[in-house]
Design a protein around this motif. Structure first.
Motif, PDB file in Angstrom:
ATOM      1  N   PRO A   1       0.805  -1.221   0.000  1.00  0.00           N
ATOM      2  CA  PRO A   1       0.000   0.000   0.000  1.00  0.00           C
ATOM      3  C   PRO A   1       0.841   1.276   0.000  1.00  0.00           C
ATOM      4  O   PRO A   1       1.992   1.277   0.432  1.00  0.00           O
ATOM      5  CB  PRO A   1      -0.791  -0.111   1.298  1.00  0.00           C
ATOM      6  N   ALA A   2       0.227   2.355  -0.463  1.00  0.00           N
ATOM      7  CA  ALA A   2       0.841   3.678  -0.411  1.00  0.00           C
ATOM      8  C   ALA A   2      -0.218   4.666   0.059  1.00  0.00           C
ATOM      9  O   ALA A   2      -1.374   4.586  -0.377  1.00  0.00           O
ATOM     10  CB  ALA A   2       1.377   4.087  -1.773  1.00  0.00           C
ATOM     11  N   SER A   3       0.170   5.584   0.944  1.00  0.00           N
ATOM     12  CA  SER A   3      -0.786   6.583   1.417  1.00  0.00           C
ATOM     13  C   SER A   3      -0.078   7.897   1.709  1.00  0.00           C
ATOM     14  O   SER A   3       1.113   7.914   2.031  1.00  0.00           O
ATOM     15  CB  SER A   3      -1.510   6.096   2.671  1.00  0.00           C
ATOM     16  N   THR A   4      -0.825   8.996   1.573  1.00  0.00           N
ATOM     17  CA  THR A   4      -0.304  10.320   1.887  1.00  0.00           C
ATOM     18  C   THR A   4      -1.370  11.128   2.614  1.00  0.00           C
ATOM     19  O   THR A   4      -2.555  10.813   2.550  1.00  0.00           O
ATOM     20  CB  THR A   4       0.120  11.104   0.621  1.00  0.00           C
ATOM     21  N   ALA A   5      -0.925  12.195   3.281  1.00  0.00           N
ATOM     22  CA  ALA A   5      -1.858  13.038   4.021  1.00  0.00           C
ATOM     23  C   ALA A   5      -1.597  14.520   3.825  1.00  0.00           C
ATOM     24  O   ALA A   5      -2.041  15.324   4.624  1.00  0.00           O
ATOM     25  CB  ALA A   5      -1.810  12.698   5.505  1.00  0.00           C
ATOM     26  N   GLY A   6      -0.916  14.926   2.778  1.00  0.00           N
ATOM     27  CA  GLY A   6      -0.607  16.331   2.576  1.00  0.00           C
ATOM     28  C   GLY A   6      -1.219  16.928   1.320  1.00  0.00           C
ATOM     29  O   GLY A   6      -1.653  16.211   0.422  1.00  0.00           O
ATOM     30  N   TYR A   7      -1.221  18.251   1.257  1.00  0.00           N
ATOM     31  CA  TYR A   7      -1.695  19.004   0.107  1.00  0.00           C
ATOM     32  C   TYR A   7      -0.937  18.590  -1.148  1.00  0.00           C
ATOM     33  O   TYR A   7       0.292  18.559  -1.149  1.00  0.00           O
ATOM     34  CB  TYR A   7      -1.493  20.497   0.392  1.00  0.00           C
ATOM     35  N   ARG A   8      -1.663  18.208  -2.179  1.00  0.00           N
ATOM     36  CA  ARG A   8      -1.099  17.794  -3.474  1.00  0.00           C
ATOM     37  C   ARG A   8      -0.056  16.682  -3.348  1.00  0.00           C
ATOM     38  O   ARG A   8       0.878  16.602  -4.141  1.00  0.00           O
ATOM     39  CB  ARG A   8      -0.515  18.994  -4.196  1.00  0.00           C
ATOM     40  N   ALA A   9      -0.206  15.807  -2.372  1.00  0.00           N
ATOM     41  CA  ALA A   9       0.737  14.709  -2.151  1.00  0.00           C
ATOM     42  C   ALA A   9       0.158  13.430  -2.753  1.00  0.00           C
ATOM     43  O   ALA A   9      -0.747  12.833  -2.185  1.00  0.00           O
ATOM     44  CB  ALA A   9       1.007  14.533  -0.672  1.00  0.00           C
ATOM     45  N   PRO A  10       0.660  12.975  -3.895  1.00  0.00           N
ATOM     46  CA  PRO A  10       0.103  11.810  -4.570  1.00  0.00           C
ATOM     47  C   PRO A  10       0.537  10.478  -3.958  1.00  0.00           C
ATOM     48  O   PRO A  10       1.610  10.364  -3.376  1.00  0.00           O
ATOM     49  CB  PRO A  10       0.642  11.932  -5.992  1.00  0.00           C
ATOM     50  N   ALA A  11      -0.316   9.481  -4.116  1.00  0.00           N
ATOM     51  CA  ALA A  11       0.013   8.106  -3.722  1.00  0.00           C
ATOM     52  C   ALA A  11      -0.269   7.217  -4.924  1.00  0.00           C
ATOM     53  O   ALA A  11      -1.305   7.357  -5.574  1.00  0.00           O
ATOM     54  CB  ALA A  11      -0.823   7.665  -2.533  1.00  0.00           C
ATOM     55  N   SER A  12       0.637   6.299  -5.217  1.00  0.00           N
ATOM     56  CA  SER A  12       0.430   5.401  -6.356  1.00  0.00           C
ATOM     57  C   SER A  12       1.024   4.034  -6.063  1.00  0.00           C
ATOM     58  O   SER A  12       1.989   3.910  -5.312  1.00  0.00           O
ATOM     59  CB  SER A  12       1.063   5.978  -7.623  1.00  0.00           C
ATOM     60  N   THR A  13       0.400   3.017  -6.659  1.00  0.00           N
ATOM     61  CA  THR A  13       0.903   1.648  -6.538  1.00  0.00           C
ATOM     62  C   THR A  13       0.812   0.972  -7.899  1.00  0.00           C
ATOM     63  O   THR A  13       0.018   1.354  -8.755  1.00  0.00           O
ATOM     64  CB  THR A  13       0.104   0.820  -5.513  1.00  0.00           C
ATOM     65  N   ALA A  14       1.627  -0.080  -8.076  1.00  0.00           N
ATOM     66  CA  ALA A  14       1.624  -0.806  -9.331  1.00  0.00           C
ATOM     67  C   ALA A  14       1.422  -2.304  -9.154  1.00  0.00           C
ATOM     68  O   ALA A  14       1.460  -3.037 -10.128  1.00  0.00           O
ATOM     69  CB  ALA A  14       2.936  -0.556 -10.081  1.00  0.00           C
ATOM     70  N   GLY A  15       1.191  -2.781  -7.955  1.00  0.00           N
ATOM     71  CA  GLY A  15       1.025  -4.213  -7.727  1.00  0.00           C
ATOM     72  C   GLY A  15      -0.421  -4.621  -7.534  1.00  0.00           C
ATOM     73  O   GLY A  15      -1.271  -3.809  -7.178  1.00  0.00           O
ATOM     74  N   ASP A  16      -0.700  -5.904  -7.779  1.00  0.00           N
ATOM     75  CA  ASP A  16      -2.037  -6.435  -7.529  1.00  0.00           C
ATOM     76  C   ASP A  16      -2.361  -6.327  -6.040  1.00  0.00           C
ATOM     77  O   ASP A  16      -1.482  -6.497  -5.186  1.00  0.00           O
ATOM     78  CB  ASP A  16      -2.139  -7.895  -7.962  1.00  0.00           C
ATOM     79  N   LEU A  17      -3.607  -6.019  -5.721  1.00  0.00           N
ATOM     80  CA  LEU A  17      -4.092  -5.903  -4.343  1.00  0.00           C
ATOM     81  C   LEU A  17      -3.338  -4.855  -3.530  1.00  0.00           C
ATOM     82  O   LEU A  17      -3.279  -4.935  -2.311  1.00  0.00           O
ATOM     83  CB  LEU A  17      -4.027  -7.257  -3.631  1.00  0.00           C
ATOM     84  N   ALA A  18      -2.762  -3.864  -4.201  1.00  0.00           N
ATOM     85  CA  ALA A  18      -1.982  -2.825  -3.530  1.00  0.00           C
ATOM     86  C   ALA A  18      -2.767  -1.514  -3.543  1.00  0.00           C
ATOM     87  O   ALA A  18      -2.816  -0.832  -4.557  1.00  0.00           O
ATOM     88  CB  ALA A  18      -0.632  -2.649  -4.213  1.00  0.00           C
ATOM     89  N   PRO A  19      -3.389  -1.127  -2.430  1.00  0.00           N
ATOM     90  CA  PRO A  19      -4.205   0.085  -2.407  1.00  0.00           C
ATOM     91  C   PRO A  19      -3.375   1.364  -2.328  1.00  0.00           C
ATOM     92  O   PRO A  19      -2.262   1.363  -1.819  1.00  0.00           O
ATOM     93  CB  PRO A  19      -5.036  -0.087  -1.140  1.00  0.00           C
TER      94      PRO A  19
ATOM     95  N   GLY B   1      -2.615  -2.144 -10.485  1.00  0.00           N
ATOM     96  CA  GLY B   1      -2.754  -3.588 -10.302  1.00  0.00           C
ATOM     97  C   GLY B   1      -4.198  -4.040 -10.221  1.00  0.00           C
ATOM     98  O   GLY B   1      -5.094  -3.265  -9.884  1.00  0.00           O
ATOM     99  N   ASP B   2      -4.426  -5.307 -10.534  1.00  0.00           N
ATOM    100  CA  ASP B   2      -5.766  -5.872 -10.433  1.00  0.00           C
ATOM    101  C   ASP B   2      -6.223  -5.894  -8.978  1.00  0.00           C
ATOM    102  O   ASP B   2      -5.434  -6.151  -8.065  1.00  0.00           O
ATOM    103  CB  ASP B   2      -5.797  -7.290 -11.002  1.00  0.00           C
ATOM    104  N   ARG B   3      -7.502  -5.612  -8.759  1.00  0.00           N
ATOM    105  CA  ARG B   3      -8.130  -5.587  -7.439  1.00  0.00           C
ATOM    106  C   ARG B   3      -7.398  -4.665  -6.463  1.00  0.00           C
ATOM    107  O   ARG B   3      -7.359  -4.901  -5.266  1.00  0.00           O
ATOM    108  CB  ARG B   3      -8.271  -6.994  -6.874  1.00  0.00           C
ATOM    109  N   ALA B   4      -6.832  -3.570  -6.993  1.00  0.00           N
ATOM    110  CA  ALA B   4      -6.118  -2.591  -6.179  1.00  0.00           C
ATOM    111  C   ALA B   4      -6.933  -1.304  -6.117  1.00  0.00           C
ATOM    112  O   ALA B   4      -7.008  -0.564  -7.089  1.00  0.00           O
ATOM    113  CB  ALA B   4      -4.739  -2.319  -6.779  1.00  0.00           C
TER     114      ALA B   4
END
Length: 144
Positions: free
Chosen positions: A22-40, A54-57
């Motif tokens: 998983p990837a997460s952020t909490a700031g102004y204009r702060a992007p979060a991205s993932t490339a794996g299956d089941l990775a939110p 990713g599939d089911r992400a």
């Protein structure tokens, strides 16, 4: 299990590339991205996008005008901040928040659209109009 990536500052990105990472952020204009299956990927900041490939992400956002894109198969893109837009891949769905009425007397609502049903297409941006109907909302390209 993959180690998560998270940040809490403005303009501070977080990204991962493995399954279940998983990837997460909490700031102004702060992007979060993932490339794996089941990775939110999730964000909570103003104009902070979340995207997954990713599939089911799932991709989710809670900030004002923060878009979510979940392009893998069977993924959910959810935007809970107002004035946002979402897009999903094959067999996915989009969830977009909108406001019914004025801010004093109205209430928050969400609209759900399923790719392949009722004219909802994959890899297409959608926003909710003032009546809660999903409408195509292409990227304006405007930077704020």
């Amino acid at each position: 299990y993959r180690a998560p990536a998270s940040t809490a500052g403005d303009l501070a990105p977080a990204s991962t590339a493995g399954d279940l990472a998983p990837a997460s952020t909490a700031g102004y204009r702060a992007p979060a991205s993932t490339a794996g299956d089941l990775a939110p990927a999730s964000t909570a900041g103003y104009l902070a996008p979340a995207s997954t490939a990713g599939d089911r992400a799932p991709a989710s956002t809670a900030g004002y005008r923060a878009p979510a894109a979940a392009l893998g198969k069977k993924s959910i893109a959810a935007c809970l901040g107002q004035s946002s837009r979402a897009k999903a891949g094959k067999d996915g769905c989009v969830i977009v928040a909108w406001w019914e009425g004025d801010y004093q007397e109205g209430r928050p609502r969400v609209t759900v659209g399923y790719v392949g049903e009722n004219g909802i297409n994959p890899d297409t941006w959608y926003a909710a109009d003032e009546k809660g109907q999903l409408v195509e909302k292409p990227d304006s390209g405007v930077k704020e």
